[in-house]
Design an enzyme around this catalytic site. Sequence first.
Site, PDB file in Angstrom:
ATOM      1  N   GLY A 170       0.740  -1.263   0.000  1.00 46.00           N
ATOM      2  CA  GLY A 170       0.000   0.000   0.000  1.00 46.00           C
ATOM      3  C   GLY A 170       0.767   1.309   0.000  1.00 46.00           C
ATOM      4  N   CYS A 199      -0.612   3.521  -6.012  1.00 48.64           N
ATOM      5  CA  CYS A 199      -1.295   2.372  -5.430  1.00 48.64           C
ATOM      6  C   CYS A 199      -2.527   2.860  -4.687  1.00 48.64           C
ATOM      7  CB  CYS A 199      -0.315   1.718  -4.470  1.00 48.64           C
ATOM      8  SG  CYS A 199      -1.069   0.596  -3.321  1.00 48.64           S
ATOM      9  N   GLY A 243       2.800   2.567  -2.283  1.00 46.15           N
ATOM     10  CA  GLY A 243       3.216   3.019  -3.617  1.00 46.15           C
ATOM     11  C   GLY A 243       2.539   4.302  -4.070  1.00 46.15           C
TER      12      GLY A 243
HETATM   13  P1  5GP Z   1       6.571   3.895  -5.641  1.00 50.88           P
HETATM   14  O1  5GP Z   1       8.070   3.858  -5.654  1.00 50.88           O
HETATM   15  O2  5GP Z   1       6.011   4.430  -6.909  1.00 50.88           O
HETATM   16  O3  5GP Z   1       6.043   4.601  -4.427  1.00 50.88           O
HETATM   17  O4  5GP Z   1       6.098   2.388  -5.478  1.00 50.88           O
HETATM   18  C1  5GP Z   1       6.399   1.403  -6.419  1.00 50.88           C
HETATM   19  C2  5GP Z   1       5.704   0.103  -6.032  1.00 50.88           C
HETATM   20  O5  5GP Z   1       4.285   0.246  -6.046  1.00 50.88           O
HETATM   21  C3  5GP Z   1       5.920  -1.046  -7.002  1.00 50.88           C
HETATM   22  O6  5GP Z   1       7.194  -1.620  -6.911  1.00 50.88           O
HETATM   23  C4  5GP Z   1       4.793  -1.991  -6.619  1.00 50.88           C
HETATM   24  O7  5GP Z   1       5.117  -2.783  -5.497  1.00 50.88           O
HETATM   25  C5  5GP Z   1       3.690  -1.052  -6.213  1.00 50.88           C
HETATM   26  N1  5GP Z   1       2.652  -0.970  -7.267  1.00 50.88           N
HETATM   27  C6  5GP Z   1       2.825  -0.725  -8.576  1.00 50.88           C
HETATM   28  N2  5GP Z   1       1.640  -0.698  -9.232  1.00 50.88           N
HETATM   29  C7  5GP Z   1       0.699  -0.948  -8.305  1.00 50.88           C
HETATM   30  C8  5GP Z   1      -0.717  -1.073  -8.361  1.00 50.88           C
HETATM   31  O8  5GP Z   1      -1.364  -0.897  -9.395  1.00 50.88           O
HETATM   32  N3  5GP Z   1      -1.340  -1.357  -7.195  1.00 50.88           N
HETATM   33  C9  5GP Z   1      -0.654  -1.536  -6.021  1.00 50.88           C
HETATM   34  N4  5GP Z   1      -1.336  -1.854  -4.923  1.00 50.88           N
HETATM   35  N5  5GP Z   1       0.685  -1.391  -5.922  1.00 50.88           N
HETATM   36  C10 5GP Z   1       1.346  -1.115  -7.055  1.00 50.88           C
END
Ligand code: 5GP
Length: 349
Positions: free
Chosen positions: A183, A188, A185
Amino acid sequence: MHIETDPKLDFKDVLIRPKRSTLASRKDVDIAREFTFKWSGRKFKGVPIIAANMDGVGTFDMAKAFEKDGNGLTVALHKHYALEDLEAYYTKNGPDNVWYSIGLVKDDQDKLLKFIKGKAGKKLDKVCIDVANGYSQNFVDFIKKIRDKVGKDITIMAGNVVTGEMVEELILSGVDVVKVGIGPGSVCTTRRMTGVGYPQLSATIECADAAHGLGGLICADGGCTVPGDIAKAFGGGADFVMLGGMLSGHDQAEQRVIEKDGEKFVQFYGMSSDTAMKKHKGGVAEYRASEGKTVHVPYKGDVAVTLQDVLGGIRSACTYVGAKRLKELSKRTTFIRVNQQLNTVYGDR
Ligand code: 5GP
Protein backbone atom coordinates in the site's frame (compact mmCIF):
# COMPACT_ATOMS: atom_id res chain seq x y z
CA MET A 1 -10.78 -7.89 17.13
CA HIS A 2 -7.42 -6.67 18.34
CA ILE A 3 -5.82 -3.23 18.43
CA GLU A 4 -2.06 -2.67 18.36
CA THR A 5 -1.22 0.62 20.03
CA ASP A 6 2.52 0.68 19.36
CA PRO A 7 3.18 3.54 16.95
CA LYS A 8 4.04 2.40 13.42
CA LEU A 9 6.05 4.82 11.36
CA ASP A 10 6.22 6.10 7.82
CA PHE A 11 9.18 7.95 6.29
CA LYS A 12 7.44 11.24 6.96
CA ASP A 13 7.24 10.57 10.70
CA VAL A 14 10.99 10.55 11.33
CA LEU A 15 14.31 12.17 10.60
CA ILE A 16 17.77 10.67 11.00
CA ARG A 17 19.71 12.15 13.89
CA PRO A 18 23.15 13.48 12.82
CA LYS A 19 26.19 12.01 14.55
CA ARG A 20 29.73 13.22 15.10
CA SER A 21 31.88 11.96 12.27
CA THR A 22 35.40 12.07 10.90
CA LEU A 23 34.29 11.79 7.28
CA ALA A 24 35.53 14.83 5.40
CA SER A 25 33.44 14.56 2.28
CA ARG A 26 30.64 12.54 0.76
CA LYS A 27 33.15 11.40 -1.85
CA ASP A 28 34.69 9.23 0.88
CA VAL A 29 31.48 7.20 1.20
CA ASP A 30 31.02 3.84 -0.52
CA ILE A 31 27.34 3.27 -1.25
CA ALA A 32 27.75 -0.12 -2.90
CA ARG A 33 26.87 -3.26 -0.97
CA GLU A 34 28.13 -6.80 -1.29
CA PHE A 35 25.78 -9.67 -0.58
CA THR A 36 25.90 -13.42 -0.95
CA PHE A 37 22.35 -14.62 -1.46
CA LYS A 38 21.21 -17.27 1.01
CA TRP A 39 19.86 -19.86 -1.41
CA SER A 40 21.40 -19.15 -4.79
CA GLY A 41 24.84 -18.60 -3.28
CA ARG A 42 25.44 -15.93 -5.93
CA LYS A 43 27.16 -12.69 -5.12
CA PHE A 44 25.87 -9.17 -5.65
CA LYS A 45 27.96 -6.02 -5.66
CA GLY A 46 26.50 -2.61 -6.43
CA VAL A 47 24.24 0.14 -5.23
CA PRO A 48 21.24 -1.82 -3.97
CA ILE A 49 18.54 0.23 -5.66
CA ILE A 50 16.10 -1.52 -7.98
CA ALA A 51 13.81 0.06 -10.59
CA ALA A 52 10.30 -1.33 -10.06
CA ASN A 53 8.84 -3.81 -12.52
CA MET A 54 6.34 -1.28 -13.82
CA ASP A 55 5.66 0.01 -17.33
CA GLY A 56 7.77 3.12 -17.84
CA VAL A 57 10.23 2.16 -15.09
CA GLY A 58 11.25 -1.50 -15.39
CA THR A 59 12.42 -1.14 -18.99
CA PHE A 60 15.33 -2.32 -21.13
CA ASP A 61 16.29 1.32 -21.66
CA MET A 62 16.44 1.84 -17.90
CA ALA A 63 18.67 -1.23 -17.57
CA LYS A 64 20.99 0.11 -20.27
CA ALA A 65 21.13 3.48 -18.49
CA PHE A 66 22.01 1.73 -15.23
CA GLU A 67 24.70 -0.27 -16.98
CA LYS A 68 26.14 2.93 -18.40
CA ASP A 69 25.98 4.60 -14.98
CA GLY A 70 28.22 1.82 -13.70
CA ASN A 71 27.13 1.86 -10.04
CA GLY A 72 25.46 -1.53 -10.26
CA LEU A 73 21.83 -0.49 -9.81
CA THR A 74 19.39 -3.07 -11.13
CA VAL A 75 16.04 -3.11 -12.93
CA ALA A 76 13.17 -5.50 -12.32
CA LEU A 77 11.93 -5.78 -15.90
CA HIS A 78 8.18 -5.36 -16.27
CA LYS A 79 6.29 -8.54 -17.09
CA HIS A 80 4.96 -7.54 -20.47
CA TYR A 81 7.97 -7.89 -22.74
CA ALA A 82 7.62 -10.58 -25.40
CA LEU A 83 9.79 -13.67 -25.11
CA GLU A 84 11.79 -12.73 -28.22
CA ASP A 85 12.52 -9.26 -26.82
CA LEU A 86 13.68 -10.70 -23.52
CA GLU A 87 15.89 -13.19 -25.35
CA ALA A 88 17.33 -10.45 -27.53
CA TYR A 89 18.10 -8.30 -24.48
CA TYR A 90 19.73 -11.08 -22.47
CA THR A 91 21.76 -12.35 -25.44
CA LYS A 92 23.22 -8.92 -26.10
CA ASN A 93 23.54 -7.50 -22.60
CA GLY A 94 24.81 -8.95 -19.38
CA PRO A 95 22.19 -10.19 -16.89
CA ASP A 96 23.87 -8.23 -14.08
CA ASN A 97 21.54 -5.23 -14.21
CA VAL A 98 18.21 -7.04 -14.55
CA TRP A 99 15.72 -9.20 -12.68
CA TYR A 100 13.30 -11.27 -14.79
CA SER A 101 9.81 -10.66 -13.32
CA ILE A 102 6.84 -12.95 -13.16
CA GLY A 103 3.45 -12.95 -11.47
CA LEU A 104 1.17 -15.84 -10.57
CA VAL A 105 -0.50 -16.08 -13.97
CA LYS A 106 0.17 -19.15 -16.07
CA ASP A 107 1.30 -17.13 -19.08
CA ASP A 108 4.19 -15.69 -17.08
CA GLN A 109 5.27 -19.15 -15.97
CA ASP A 110 5.06 -20.58 -19.47
CA LYS A 111 7.10 -17.68 -20.82
CA LEU A 112 9.75 -18.14 -18.12
CA LEU A 113 10.04 -21.87 -18.81
CA LYS A 114 10.42 -21.21 -22.54
CA PHE A 115 13.00 -18.56 -21.76
CA ILE A 116 15.02 -20.97 -19.62
CA LYS A 117 15.02 -23.56 -22.41
CA GLY A 118 15.76 -20.95 -25.08
CA LYS A 119 18.95 -19.40 -26.38
CA ALA A 120 19.37 -16.90 -23.53
CA GLY A 121 18.24 -19.25 -20.75
CA LYS A 122 21.73 -19.86 -19.40
CA LYS A 123 22.14 -16.17 -18.69
CA LEU A 124 19.21 -16.06 -16.29
CA ASP A 125 20.48 -15.37 -12.77
CA LYS A 126 17.77 -13.38 -10.91
CA VAL A 127 13.99 -13.72 -10.82
CA CYS A 128 11.48 -11.40 -9.18
CA ILE A 129 8.16 -13.02 -8.26
CA ASP A 130 5.68 -10.29 -7.66
CA VAL A 131 2.11 -10.44 -6.41
CA ALA A 132 -0.02 -7.81 -4.74
CA ASN A 133 -0.75 -10.02 -1.74
CA GLY A 134 2.04 -12.29 -0.60
CA TYR A 135 0.02 -13.79 2.23
CA SER A 136 -1.73 -16.65 0.43
CA GLN A 137 -0.60 -20.25 0.77
CA ASN A 138 -1.00 -20.41 -2.98
CA PHE A 139 1.86 -17.93 -3.33
CA VAL A 140 4.12 -19.91 -1.00
CA ASP A 141 3.44 -23.09 -2.99
CA PHE A 142 4.09 -21.19 -6.20
CA ILE A 143 7.50 -20.03 -4.97
CA LYS A 144 8.52 -23.58 -4.13
CA LYS A 145 7.39 -24.69 -7.58
CA ILE A 146 9.34 -21.91 -9.30
CA ARG A 147 12.43 -22.69 -7.22
CA ASP A 148 12.16 -26.31 -8.45
CA LYS A 149 11.83 -25.19 -12.05
CA VAL A 150 14.50 -22.48 -12.18
CA GLY A 151 17.05 -24.43 -10.21
CA LYS A 152 19.05 -23.92 -7.03
CA ASP A 153 21.43 -21.29 -8.30
CA ILE A 154 18.93 -18.64 -9.39
CA THR A 155 18.42 -15.73 -7.01
CA ILE A 156 14.75 -15.28 -6.13
CA MET A 157 13.22 -12.06 -4.88
CA ALA A 158 9.53 -12.38 -3.96
CA GLY A 159 6.74 -10.48 -2.22
CA ASN A 160 4.98 -8.41 -1.18
CA VAL A 161 4.51 -8.80 2.56
CA VAL A 162 4.89 -6.47 5.55
CA THR A 163 5.24 -8.63 8.67
CA GLY A 164 8.05 -10.68 10.16
CA GLU A 165 6.28 -14.03 10.32
CA MET A 166 5.55 -13.99 6.60
CA VAL A 167 9.09 -12.88 5.79
CA GLU A 168 10.33 -15.94 7.66
CA GLU A 169 7.93 -18.24 5.86
CA LEU A 170 9.02 -16.92 2.46
CA ILE A 171 12.71 -17.22 3.25
CA LEU A 172 12.25 -20.75 4.51
CA SER A 173 10.40 -21.50 1.26
CA GLY A 174 13.44 -20.60 -0.83
CA VAL A 175 13.30 -16.83 -1.25
CA ASP A 176 16.62 -14.95 -1.18
CA VAL A 177 15.19 -11.42 -1.01
CA VAL A 178 11.73 -10.68 0.40
CA LYS A 179 9.98 -7.69 -1.07
CA VAL A 180 8.29 -5.55 1.59
CA GLY A 181 5.43 -3.10 1.15
CA ILE A 182 1.65 -3.22 0.98
CA GLY A 183 0.00 0.00 0.00
CA PRO A 184 2.78 2.64 0.16
CA GLY A 185 3.22 3.02 -3.62
CA SER A 186 2.77 6.35 -5.39
CA VAL A 187 0.13 4.98 -7.77
CA CYS A 188 -1.30 2.37 -5.43
CA THR A 189 -4.84 2.55 -4.09
CA THR A 190 -4.84 -0.63 -2.01
CA ARG A 191 -5.17 1.19 1.31
CA ARG A 192 -8.06 3.27 -0.02
CA MET A 193 -9.81 0.28 -1.54
CA THR A 194 -9.22 -2.28 1.21
CA GLY A 195 -8.10 -0.52 4.36
CA VAL A 196 -5.13 -2.92 4.47
CA GLY A 197 -1.48 -1.88 4.78
CA TYR A 198 1.43 -1.15 7.10
CA PRO A 199 3.46 2.06 7.46
CA GLN A 200 6.48 1.47 5.28
CA LEU A 201 9.33 2.41 7.62
CA SER A 202 8.06 0.16 10.42
CA ALA A 203 7.41 -2.64 7.92
CA THR A 204 11.00 -2.26 6.73
CA ILE A 205 12.50 -2.26 10.23
CA GLU A 206 10.48 -5.27 11.41
CA CYS A 207 10.88 -7.30 8.22
CA ALA A 208 14.61 -6.62 7.97
CA ASP A 209 15.05 -7.86 11.50
CA ALA A 210 13.14 -11.07 10.72
CA ALA A 211 15.01 -11.68 7.45
CA HIS A 212 18.47 -11.02 8.83
CA GLY A 213 17.85 -13.48 11.64
CA LEU A 214 17.58 -16.19 8.98
CA GLY A 215 20.39 -14.98 6.72
CA GLY A 216 17.90 -13.55 4.21
CA LEU A 217 17.55 -10.06 2.77
CA ILE A 218 14.72 -7.61 2.15
CA CYS A 219 13.87 -5.09 -0.50
CA ALA A 220 11.80 -2.13 0.75
CA ASP A 221 9.35 -1.57 -2.09
CA GLY A 222 7.33 1.61 -2.51
CA GLY A 223 6.70 4.89 -0.77
CA CYS A 224 10.02 6.67 -1.40
CA THR A 225 9.31 10.15 -2.73
CA VAL A 226 12.67 11.89 -2.17
CA PRO A 227 16.29 10.68 -1.75
CA GLY A 228 15.94 11.17 2.02
CA ASP A 229 13.24 8.47 2.13
CA ILE A 230 15.65 6.01 0.50
CA ALA A 231 18.27 6.89 3.13
CA LYS A 232 15.65 6.27 5.84
CA ALA A 233 14.77 2.87 4.32
CA PHE A 234 18.45 1.86 4.32
CA GLY A 235 18.81 3.33 7.82
CA GLY A 236 15.87 1.13 8.89
CA GLY A 237 17.67 -1.99 7.68
CA ALA A 238 16.57 -2.42 4.05
CA ASP A 239 19.16 -4.30 2.00
CA PHE A 240 17.62 -3.17 -1.29
CA VAL A 241 15.20 -0.34 -2.05
CA MET A 242 12.80 -0.45 -4.99
CA LEU A 243 11.66 2.74 -6.72
CA GLY A 244 8.69 3.30 -9.02
CA GLY A 245 7.51 6.90 -9.07
CA MET A 246 10.94 8.44 -8.47
CA LEU A 247 12.25 6.77 -11.63
CA SER A 248 9.14 7.47 -13.74
CA GLY A 249 8.87 10.18 -16.41
CA HIS A 250 12.35 9.77 -17.91
CA ASP A 251 13.64 9.19 -21.44
CA GLN A 252 14.05 5.55 -20.42
CA ALA A 253 10.27 5.09 -19.90
CA GLU A 254 9.87 3.76 -23.47
CA GLN A 255 6.74 5.88 -23.57
CA ARG A 256 5.47 8.89 -25.43
CA VAL A 257 6.15 12.34 -24.02
CA ILE A 258 2.85 14.24 -23.94
CA GLU A 259 2.64 18.03 -24.34
CA LYS A 260 -0.08 19.92 -22.49
CA ASP A 261 -0.16 23.72 -22.45
CA GLY A 262 3.52 23.88 -23.35
CA GLU A 263 4.57 21.49 -20.57
CA LYS A 264 5.81 17.94 -21.03
CA PHE A 265 4.48 14.90 -19.23
CA VAL A 266 4.77 11.13 -19.29
CA GLN A 267 1.94 8.83 -18.31
CA PHE A 268 2.58 6.69 -15.23
CA TYR A 269 0.22 4.12 -13.79
CA GLY A 270 -0.10 1.31 -11.27
CA MET A 271 0.32 -2.17 -12.64
CA SER A 272 -3.20 -3.06 -11.48
CA SER A 273 -4.75 0.19 -12.72
CA ASP A 274 -7.41 0.27 -15.42
CA THR A 275 -4.78 1.66 -17.79
CA ALA A 276 -2.47 -1.32 -17.27
CA MET A 277 -5.34 -3.78 -17.50
CA LYS A 278 -6.53 -2.28 -20.77
CA LYS A 279 -3.02 -2.17 -22.19
CA HIS A 280 -2.12 -5.73 -21.30
CA LYS A 281 -5.62 -7.24 -21.38
CA GLY A 282 -5.51 -10.46 -19.36
CA GLY A 283 -1.90 -9.86 -18.40
CA VAL A 284 -2.52 -8.46 -14.96
CA ALA A 285 -5.33 -10.74 -13.89
CA GLU A 286 -3.55 -11.70 -10.66
CA TYR A 287 -4.03 -8.22 -9.30
CA ARG A 288 -7.39 -7.56 -7.76
CA ALA A 289 -9.83 -5.13 -9.35
CA SER A 290 -8.21 -1.81 -10.07
CA GLU A 291 -5.98 -0.97 -7.13
CA GLY A 292 -3.79 1.43 -9.02
CA LYS A 293 -4.16 4.92 -10.39
CA THR A 294 -3.05 6.67 -13.55
CA VAL A 295 -1.25 10.00 -13.41
CA HIS A 296 0.80 12.27 -15.63
CA VAL A 297 4.23 12.96 -14.18
CA PRO A 298 6.36 15.87 -15.41
CA TYR A 299 8.87 14.77 -18.05
CA LYS A 300 12.26 14.59 -16.32
CA GLY A 301 14.71 13.94 -19.18
CA ASP A 302 17.57 11.48 -18.82
CA VAL A 303 17.48 9.31 -15.70
CA ALA A 304 21.21 9.97 -15.25
CA VAL A 305 20.35 13.36 -13.73
CA THR A 306 17.92 11.84 -11.24
CA LEU A 307 20.44 9.14 -10.36
CA GLN A 308 23.02 11.74 -9.52
CA ASP A 309 20.54 13.34 -7.12
CA VAL A 310 19.54 10.06 -5.53
CA LEU A 311 23.06 8.71 -5.10
CA GLY A 312 24.31 12.10 -3.89
CA GLY A 313 21.53 12.22 -1.28
CA ILE A 314 22.38 8.77 0.08
CA ARG A 315 26.10 9.55 0.19
CA SER A 316 25.35 12.74 2.04
CA ALA A 317 23.09 10.94 4.54
CA CYS A 318 25.99 8.59 5.26
CA THR A 319 28.35 11.52 5.96
CA TYR A 320 25.87 13.09 8.38
CA VAL A 321 25.94 9.98 10.57
CA GLY A 322 29.56 9.02 9.98
CA ALA A 323 28.90 5.88 7.92
CA LYS A 324 31.88 5.30 5.65
CA ARG A 325 29.95 2.59 3.85
CA LEU A 326 26.25 2.14 3.17
CA LYS A 327 26.50 -1.09 5.13
CA GLU A 328 27.16 0.94 8.29
CA LEU A 329 24.21 3.29 7.81
CA SER A 330 21.64 1.21 9.70
CA LYS A 331 24.00 0.69 12.64
CA ARG A 332 24.60 4.42 12.85
CA THR A 333 20.96 5.43 12.41
CA THR A 334 18.88 6.79 15.25
CA PHE A 335 15.45 7.88 14.10
CA ILE A 336 13.81 10.77 15.85
CA ARG A 337 10.07 11.18 15.63
CA VAL A 338 9.01 14.51 14.23
CA ASN A 339 5.81 16.41 13.60
CA GLN A 340 7.23 18.34 10.69
CA GLN A 341 10.21 17.51 8.54
CA LEU A 342 10.11 20.02 5.71
CA ASN A 343 9.67 23.76 5.55
CA THR A 344 7.03 24.15 2.84
CA VAL A 345 6.64 27.91 2.85
CA TYR A 346 7.73 28.06 -0.81
CA GLY A 347 6.04 24.82 -1.81
CA ASP A 348 6.87 21.24 -0.96
CA ARG A 349 9.87 20.79 -3.30
P1 5GP B 1 6.57 3.89 -5.64
O1 5GP B 1 8.07 3.86 -5.65
O2 5GP B 1 6.01 4.43 -6.91
O3 5GP B 1 6.04 4.60 -4.43
O4 5GP B 1 6.10 2.39 -5.48
C1 5GP B 1 6.40 1.40 -6.42
C2 5GP B 1 5.70 0.10 -6.03
O5 5GP B 1 4.29 0.25 -6.05
C3 5GP B 1 5.92 -1.05 -7.00
O6 5GP B 1 7.19 -1.62 -6.91
C4 5GP B 1 4.79 -1.99 -6.62
O7 5GP B 1 5.12 -2.78 -5.50
C5 5GP B 1 3.69 -1.05 -6.21
N1 5GP B 1 2.65 -0.97 -7.27
C6 5GP B 1 2.82 -0.73 -8.58
N2 5GP B 1 1.64 -0.70 -9.23
C7 5GP B 1 0.70 -0.95 -8.31
C8 5GP B 1 -0.72 -1.07 -8.36
O8 5GP B 1 -1.36 -0.90 -9.40
N3 5GP B 1 -1.34 -1.36 -7.19
C9 5GP B 1 -0.65 -1.54 -6.02
N4 5GP B 1 -1.34 -1.85 -4.92
N5 5GP B 1 0.68 -1.39 -5.92
C10 5GP B 1 1.35 -1.11 -7.05
